[in-house]
Scaffold this active site. Sequence first.
Site, PDB file in Angstrom:
ATOM      1  N   GLY A   1       4.461   0.418  -0.228  1.00 20.79           N
ATOM      2  CA  GLY A   1       5.113  -0.867  -0.395  1.00 20.79           C
ATOM      3  C   GLY A   1       6.589  -0.928  -0.080  1.00 20.79           C
TER       4      GLY A   1
ATOM      5  N   ASP B   1      -9.374  -2.682   5.838  1.00 16.94           N
ATOM      6  CA  ASP B   1      -9.317  -1.690   6.903  1.00 16.94           C
ATOM      7  C   ASP B   1      -8.847  -2.379   8.179  1.00 16.94           C
ATOM      8  OD1 ASP B   1      -9.819   0.203   8.901  1.00 16.94           O
ATOM      9  OD2 ASP B   1     -11.693   0.866   8.017  1.00 16.94           O
TER      10      ASP B   1
ATOM     11  N   LYS C   1       4.626   2.810  14.468  1.00 19.63           N
ATOM     12  CA  LYS C   1       4.814   4.264  14.482  1.00 19.63           C
ATOM     13  C   LYS C   1       3.729   4.922  15.312  1.00 19.63           C
ATOM     14  CE  LYS C   1       4.054   6.736  10.666  1.00 19.63           C
ATOM     15  NZ  LYS C   1       4.384   7.258   9.308  1.00 19.63           N
TER      16      LYS C   1
END
Length: 213
Positions: A57, A95, A156
């Site tokens: 978070g 997901d 990323k």
Amino acid sequence: MSRPKLSDRASRHDAAYLRAKKENYAARAIYKLEEIDQRFHLLRPGVRVLDLGCWPGSWMQYAAKKVGDDGLVVGIDLRPVTVALPPQVQHFVADVWTWSPALLGADVRFDLVVSDMAPHTSGDKHTDQYKSEALAERALEIARQALRPGGHLVAKVFQGGQFPELIKQWRAAFQETKPYHAKNTRTTSSEQYLVGRGLRAAAQLPAAPATAT
């Protein structure tokens, strides 16, 4: 899952980790997003942000402060986020391989998608890089469904053999693409962030329906 070695665990308790604990952030990764934001000027009051792989978070904490009460931050992760967050933040357990932005409503478009997703590491460098690059490609697919024209994406990736292809895909979708190595990244890591600014209108995709798990 095997436990990390004590040396690996201790190495995570570096200056950034201690600073995050002191400043009540959920993880040291906060400072990577802060650095990227300062470099590329992605967040401002009123912005709508989609955070893929949002657990635990810290990126939502940072984004919420920057977008303010008039903004929106939506997080998606396999694990529930337990850190306290302000009202302009929503997070869902899902997901990313089956979740769709369509679940948020047909008219919901974001200004920024961020992804700090990483695979469960296997210890095999090439396998982990392959899985990471697949997650980055999925982040791009979701971003093309979720972003408004002109929106931005930060994702990323552990740089491996598919990295040049990812750069090619980013450049086709965005007006500007930059790979960025954050200062808080360990020097031995192949971790990069791909920053795409200005989604091309022609690169937008309709939000696909969610897939049943």
